[in-house]
Scaffold this active site. Structure first.
Site, PDB file in Angstrom:
ATOM      1  N   ALA A  48     -17.061  20.666  34.737  1.00 38.42           N
ATOM      2  CA  ALA A  48     -17.028  19.507  33.832  1.00 38.42           C
ATOM      3  C   ALA A  48     -18.369  19.351  33.115  1.00 38.42           C
ATOM      4  CB  ALA A  48     -16.702  18.245  34.628  1.00 38.42           C
ATOM      5  N   THR A  49     -19.460  19.459  33.860  1.00 35.73           N
ATOM      6  CA  THR A  49     -20.780  19.328  33.224  1.00 35.73           C
ATOM      7  C   THR A  49     -21.052  20.519  32.305  1.00 35.73           C
ATOM      8  OG1 THR A  49     -21.561  18.123  35.154  1.00 35.73           O
ATOM      9  CG2 THR A  49     -23.236  18.953  33.675  1.00 35.73           C
ATOM     10  N   CYS A 100     -21.210  28.223  45.483  1.00 37.68           N
ATOM     11  CA  CYS A 100     -20.264  28.455  44.382  1.00 37.68           C
ATOM     12  C   CYS A 100     -19.370  29.640  44.719  1.00 37.68           C
ATOM     13  CB  CYS A 100     -21.023  28.702  43.092  1.00 37.68           C
ATOM     14  SG  CYS A 100     -22.296  29.951  43.245  1.00 37.68           S
ATOM     15  N   SER A 125     -21.223  22.128  37.851  1.00 39.00           N
ATOM     16  CA  SER A 125     -19.763  21.991  37.821  1.00 39.00           C
ATOM     17  C   SER A 125     -19.183  22.388  36.466  1.00 39.00           C
ATOM     18  CB  SER A 125     -19.387  20.553  38.139  1.00 39.00           C
ATOM     19  OG  SER A 125     -19.915  19.699  37.150  1.00 39.00           O
ATOM     20  N   LYS A 185     -35.008  21.149  35.356  1.00 40.25           N
ATOM     21  CA  LYS A 185     -34.574  19.854  35.898  1.00 40.25           C
ATOM     22  C   LYS A 185     -33.622  20.074  37.066  1.00 40.25           C
ATOM     23  CE  LYS A 185     -31.121  17.131  35.461  1.00 40.25           C
ATOM     24  NZ  LYS A 185     -31.034  16.452  36.770  1.00 40.25           N
ATOM     25  N   PRO A 186     -34.065  19.757  38.291  1.00 36.61           N
ATOM     26  CA  PRO A 186     -33.167  19.878  39.441  1.00 36.61           C
ATOM     27  C   PRO A 186     -32.202  18.690  39.542  1.00 36.61           C
ATOM     28  CG  PRO A 186     -35.351  19.130  40.127  1.00 36.61           C
ATOM     29  CD  PRO A 186     -35.434  19.351  38.647  1.00 36.61           C
ATOM     30  N   GLU A 240     -23.289  28.900  34.745  1.00 33.58           N
ATOM     31  CA  GLU A 240     -22.779  29.380  36.039  1.00 33.58           C
ATOM     32  C   GLU A 240     -22.057  28.200  36.667  1.00 33.58           C
ATOM     33  OE1 GLU A 240     -22.723  32.295  37.151  1.00 33.58           O
ATOM     34  OE2 GLU A 240     -24.382  33.405  36.267  1.00 33.58           O
ATOM     35  N   GLU A 273     -26.136  36.075  35.019  1.00 34.14           N
ATOM     36  CA  GLU A 273     -27.491  35.967  35.551  1.00 34.14           C
ATOM     37  C   GLU A 273     -27.798  37.221  36.367  1.00 34.14           C
ATOM     38  OE1 GLU A 273     -27.327  31.744  37.309  1.00 34.14           O
ATOM     39  OE2 GLU A 273     -29.044  31.700  35.959  1.00 34.14           O
ATOM     40  N   PRO A 329     -28.095  22.637  40.333  1.00 33.69           N
ATOM     41  CA  PRO A 329     -27.334  21.753  41.219  1.00 33.69           C
ATOM     42  C   PRO A 329     -28.031  21.573  42.573  1.00 33.69           C
ATOM     43  CG  PRO A 329     -26.446  23.949  41.368  1.00 33.69           C
ATOM     44  CD  PRO A 329     -27.667  24.033  40.496  1.00 33.69           C
ATOM     45  N   TRP A 330     -27.320  20.958  43.526  1.00 32.03           N
ATOM     46  CA  TRP A 330     -27.972  20.538  44.772  1.00 32.03           C
ATOM     47  C   TRP A 330     -27.730  21.480  45.950  1.00 32.03           C
ATOM     48  CZ3 TRP A 330     -23.765  20.197  47.797  1.00 32.03           C
ATOM     49  CH2 TRP A 330     -22.570  19.752  47.234  1.00 32.03           C
ATOM     50  N   ASN A 331     -26.997  22.563  45.755  1.00 32.61           N
ATOM     51  CA  ASN A 331     -26.683  23.385  46.937  1.00 32.61           C
ATOM     52  C   ASN A 331     -27.783  24.391  47.279  1.00 32.61           C
ATOM     53  OD1 ASN A 331     -25.997  24.801  44.621  1.00 32.61           O
ATOM     54  ND2 ASN A 331     -24.252  25.824  45.565  1.00 32.61           N
TER      55      ASN A 331
HETATM   56  P1  NAD Z   1     -23.147  18.865  38.475  1.00 35.58           P
HETATM   57  O1  NAD Z   1     -22.552  19.567  37.324  1.00 35.58           O
HETATM   58  O2  NAD Z   1     -22.722  17.476  38.761  1.00 35.58           O
HETATM   59  O3  NAD Z   1     -24.743  18.754  38.299  1.00 35.58           O
HETATM   60  C1  NAD Z   1     -25.544  19.888  38.108  1.00 35.58           C
HETATM   61  C2  NAD Z   1     -26.798  19.507  37.332  1.00 35.58           C
HETATM   62  O4  NAD Z   1     -26.427  19.081  36.026  1.00 35.58           O
HETATM   63  C3  NAD Z   1     -27.595  18.356  37.938  1.00 35.58           C
HETATM   64  O5  NAD Z   1     -28.960  18.638  37.762  1.00 35.58           O
HETATM   65  C4  NAD Z   1     -27.170  17.174  37.095  1.00 35.58           C
HETATM   66  O6  NAD Z   1     -28.110  16.121  37.071  1.00 35.58           O
HETATM   67  C5  NAD Z   1     -27.026  17.806  35.730  1.00 35.58           C
HETATM   68  N1  NAD Z   1     -26.135  17.103  34.791  1.00 35.58           N
HETATM   69  C6  NAD Z   1     -25.106  16.274  35.064  1.00 35.58           C
HETATM   70  N2  NAD Z   1     -24.514  15.863  33.925  1.00 35.58           N
HETATM   71  C7  NAD Z   1     -25.186  16.465  32.907  1.00 35.58           C
HETATM   72  C8  NAD Z   1     -25.019  16.483  31.479  1.00 35.58           C
HETATM   73  N3  NAD Z   1     -24.064  15.787  30.878  1.00 35.58           N
HETATM   74  N4  NAD Z   1     -25.861  17.236  30.758  1.00 35.58           N
HETATM   75  C9  NAD Z   1     -26.819  17.975  31.358  1.00 35.58           C
HETATM   76  N5  NAD Z   1     -27.033  18.005  32.692  1.00 35.58           N
HETATM   77  C10 NAD Z   1     -26.213  17.260  33.461  1.00 35.58           C
HETATM   78  O7  NAD Z   1     -22.951  19.825  39.698  1.00 35.58           O
HETATM   79  P2  NAD Z   1     -23.341  19.569  41.218  1.00 35.58           P
HETATM   80  O8  NAD Z   1     -22.363  18.590  41.797  1.00 35.58           O
HETATM   81  O9  NAD Z   1     -24.793  19.304  41.335  1.00 35.58           O
HETATM   82  O10 NAD Z   1     -23.088  21.026  41.856  1.00 35.58           O
HETATM   83  C11 NAD Z   1     -21.879  21.442  42.372  1.00 35.58           C
HETATM   84  C12 NAD Z   1     -21.172  22.363  41.422  1.00 35.58           C
HETATM   85  O11 NAD Z   1     -22.019  23.434  41.022  1.00 35.58           O
HETATM   86  C13 NAD Z   1     -19.962  23.034  42.060  1.00 35.58           C
HETATM   87  O12 NAD Z   1     -18.869  23.013  41.181  1.00 35.58           O
HETATM   88  C14 NAD Z   1     -20.404  24.476  42.272  1.00 35.58           C
HETATM   89  O13 NAD Z   1     -19.391  25.418  42.310  1.00 35.58           O
HETATM   90  C15 NAD Z   1     -21.303  24.672  41.121  1.00 35.58           C
HETATM   91  N6  NAD Z   1     -22.235  25.769  41.395  1.00 35.58           N
HETATM   92  C16 NAD Z   1     -22.077  26.945  40.706  1.00 35.58           C
HETATM   93  C17 NAD Z   1     -22.912  28.022  40.971  1.00 35.58           C
HETATM   94  C18 NAD Z   1     -22.780  29.320  40.221  1.00 35.58           C
HETATM   95  O14 NAD Z   1     -23.726  30.103  40.216  1.00 35.58           O
HETATM   96  N7  NAD Z   1     -21.667  29.619  39.594  1.00 35.58           N
HETATM   97  C19 NAD Z   1     -23.889  27.905  41.938  1.00 35.58           C
HETATM   98  C20 NAD Z   1     -24.009  26.709  42.626  1.00 35.58           C
HETATM   99  C21 NAD Z   1     -23.177  25.647  42.333  1.00 35.58           C
END
Ligand code: NAD
Length: 467
Positions: free
Chosen positions: A221-222, A274, A219, A167-168, A240, A447, A142-144
Site C-alpha cells: 500500500a505504501t 518479507c 508494504s 528515514k527508518p 521492495e 536490490e 520498515p521495522w523488521n
Molecule cells: P510500511 O509501508 O507501513 O512502512 C514502511 C516505511 O514507509 C516506514 O518508514 C514508514 O514510516 C514509511 N511510510 C509510510 N507511509 C508513507 C508514505 N505515504 N510515503 C512515504 N513513506 C511512508 O511498512 P511496514 O509496516 O513498516 O513494514 C512491513 C511491510 O514491509 C510488509 O509488507 C513486508 O513484507 C514489507 N517488507 C518488504 C521487504 C522486501 O524487501 N520486499 C522487506 C521487509 C519488509
C-alpha cells in the site's frame, strides 16, 4: 528531550518535537526519538545535495570510506545491537548479526568491481556505457530489519556517487539513528543523513523536489503511494514490497529432514520477514507428518525477551502487527482450522506463540494475505500442478521454494514459480551478490549485486567518433 540524535550535514541534531519508541518485549516506551520538522528535512536534503558532487568525484575515496564505515560499525556493535533489540524485539545475537550484515554489505559494495563497459571499439568509434549517479537518494525502511535493509540501499547508492537521506520506520528509528551517528565519524558531512519521524515524514521525503530516486522497502500500500508521489517528478524508484511466499513440498520430501529448515524459514525474525515462508503446500500423503513435524518445532521454540539467553523468537514488533496476526489466526480457527501452538510469555509485551495452522484452505485470510508474524498455515494438495497454480494465484511474487529429494524435479517446479527468487530445499537464503526483487505487486526493480548498484545510476552512452 530525545535520547538519540538525527544526523544532518555531519552534525548530531535534536528536534523540538519527539515521539516515543516502545520496547515490544515490555509494551512500554523506553526512549524518545527526534520528530524531524519539515524545515529539518529541507536541511538534510540540501546538505545531501551540496555534498553530492564532491562525493561523486572520487571513486577510490568512496571505496576507502565504505570500508572505514564497515569497520567502524563492526567495532561499535556493542553499542548498536542492544538498541536494535530494545526497539525491534529480535534476540540480541540476531541484532548483532544485523549490524554485521550492514558492515558486510558496505564491504561488498566497497570492493565491487566496476569494469569499463565497452560496446564498440573499432576504426569508426569507441562506444562505452558510463554509469552516472542519480544525485540525492531518499531511502525509506520498515521495522523488521532496519539496519540490513538500510544497507541494501545506502551501500550501493554511496558507491555509485549518490548521497542519501535515510528515514527508518517510526517503530524502529533508534538503531538507524545510532548507526548514522557512528558513520558520521568516517563519512564526509552530508553524504549520509538520517532523519526520524512518522509516515508523514516519509511522504514529505517522497514528494520533495530534491531526491532523484526513492528506494523504499515496506508494504504494498505504501509502495503504491510512493509511486504516485514520485510520478509527477519522474523520480527513479526501487520498491521492495510485501510477499506471501509459498513453500511447495513434493511427495518425495522427508518431513523430518526438512522440518528444521522449513520452520526457520517461516519463523526467522518471528515471521516478520518479507521473504519468509508464509504458506506451506504439503502433499496429502505426507500432510499429517508435515504438520506434526512443524508443530513439534513450534512447541520447542523458546519465545521471550530478546535480551534473555536462549531465546529464539522475540515479541511481535508492534501492537498493530500483533492484532493483525491474532485476527488472522482467530478467523482461521473460527473457520474450522486447528491451531498447534508453542508457548509465549503472557502479561506485558507483544508476544504471540509460534503457531501452525492445520487445515487452513486457500481463501482464508491466513493463506491469502501476508501475515508477517509467527503463524504458518499448512494447506494440503493432491496434484502438484494444482499446488503450483494456487502458489502462483496471488498478486504477490517476492519469492518461493520447492522441497524434495529429487532436486532436479524440485528445481523444474521451482522455475515455474512466479516470483523474484525461487529456492530449492532452502528459503530466505540471500547475499549481497544475489539480486533480490519482487514480481507483480511485490516490487519494482532490484536490490543487491551489480543490479542493485545499477539501480542507483543513470546509464549514459559515451560515443567517441574516430573517423
Ligand atoms: P510500511 O509501508 O507501513 O512502512 C514502511 C516505511 O514507509 C516506514 O518508514 C514508514 O514510516 C514509511 N511510510 C509510510 N507511509 C508513507 C508514505 N505515504 N510515503 C512515504 N513513506 C511512508 O511498512 P511496514 O509496516 O513498516 O513494514 C512491513 C511491510 O514491509 C510488509 O509488507 C513486508 O513484507 C514489507 N517488507 C518488504 C521487504 C522486501 O524487501 N520486499 C522487506 C521487509 C519488509
Amino acid at each position: 528531550m530525545a535520547d538519540f540524535t538525527m544526523t544532518i550535514d555531519g552534525e548530531r541534531v535534536t528536534s523540538a518535537g519527539t515521539f516515543g519508541v516502545v520496547n515490544p518485549a515490555t509494551g512500554e516506551v523506553w526512549a524518545e526519538a527526534p520528530d524531524c520538522s519539515p524545515g529539518q528535512l529541507d536541511e538534510a536534503l540540501l546538505a545531501a545535495q551540496a555534498a553530492q558532487p564532491g562525493w561523486a568525484a572520487d571513486l577510490a575515496a568512496r571505496r576507502t570510506a565504505l570500508h572505514a564505515a564497515a569497520d567502524l560499525l563492526m567495532a561499535r556493535v556493542g553499542e548498536i545491537a542492544p538498541v536494535l533489540t530494545a526497539e525491534q524485539g529480535k534476540p540480541l545475537k540476531e541484532a548483532a548479526e544485523e549490524v554485521f550484515g550492514f558492515a558486510y554489505w558496505l564491504k561488498y559494495y566497497a570492493d565491487l568491481p566496476l569494469p569499463r563497459e565497452i560496446l564498440q571499439d573499432d576504426e569508426s568509434a569507441l562506444v562505452e556505457v558510463v554509469r552516472r549517479p542519480v544525485g540525492v537518494v531518499a531511502a525509506i525502511t520498515p521495522w523488521n530489519f532496519p539496519l540490513v535493509l538500510a544497507s541494501w540501499k545506502v551501500a550501493p547508492a554511496l558507491l555509485a556517487g549518490n548521497t542519501v537521506v535515510l528515514k527508518p520506520s517510526p517503530y524502529t528509528p533508534l538503531a538507524t539513528l545510532k548507526a548514522g551517528e557512528v558513520l558520521a565519524e568516517v563519512l564526509p558531512a552530508g553524504v549520509l543523513n538520517v532523519v526520524s519521524g512518522g509516515d508523514e515524514l516519509g511522504a514529505g521525503l517522497a514528494r520533495h523536489e530534491i531526491p532523484r530516486k526513492i528506494s523504499f522497502t515496506g508494504s504494498v500500500a505504501t509502495g503504491k503511494n510512493i509511486a504516485a508521489a514520485a510520478a509527477p517528478d519522474l523520480k527513479r524508484l526501487t520498491l521492495e514490497l510485501g510477499g506471501n511466499d509459498p513453500a511447495i513440498l513434493l511427495d518425495d520430501v522427508d518431513p523430518a529432514e526438512v522440518a528444521d529448515r522449513l520452520f526457520a524459514a517461516a519463523f526467522a525474525n518471528n515471521g516478520q520477514v518479507c521473504a519468509a515462508v508464509k504458506r506451506v503446500y504439503a502433499p496429502r500423503s505426507l500432510y499429517g507428518e508435515v504438520v506434526e513435524a512443524l508443530a513439534d518445532r513450534a512447541r520447542r521454540a523458546r519465545v521471550g525477551d530478546g535480551t534473555h539467553d536462549g531465546v529464539a523468537l522475540g515479541p511481535v514488533n508492534n501492537r498493530r502487527q500483533l492484532d493483525r496476526v491474532t485476527g488472522l489466526v482467530e478467523r482461521a480457527r473460527a473457520g474450522g482450522a486447528r491451531l498447534l501452538a508453542g508457548k509465549a510469555p503472557t502479561g506485558g509485551g507483544y508476544f504471540f506463540p509460534p503457531t501452525i495452522v492445520d487445515g487452513a484452505v486457500d481463501g482464508d485470510g491466513i493463506v491469502d494475505e501476508e501475515q508477517f508474524g509467527p503463524a504458518l498455515p499448512v494447506v494440503p494438495y493432491t496434484d502438484v500442478e494444482d499446488a503450483l497454480a494456487r502458489a502462483n494465484g496471488t498478486t504477490y511474487g517476492l519469492s518461493g521454494s520447492v522441497w524434495g529429494t529429487d532436486t532436479d524435479r524440485a528445481a523444474a517446479v521451482a522455475e515455474r514459480l512466479e516470483c523474484g527468487t525461487a529456492w530449492v530445499n532452502t528459503h530466505f537464503a540471500l547475499g549481497p551478490h544475489q539480486p533480490f526483487g519482487g514480481h507483480k505487486w511485490s516490487g519494482v526493480g532490484t536490490e543487491n549485486g551489480v543490479w542493485g548498484y545499477h539501480s542507483f545510476t543513470d546509464l549514459q552512452v559515451l560515443h567517441r567518433a574516430k573517423a
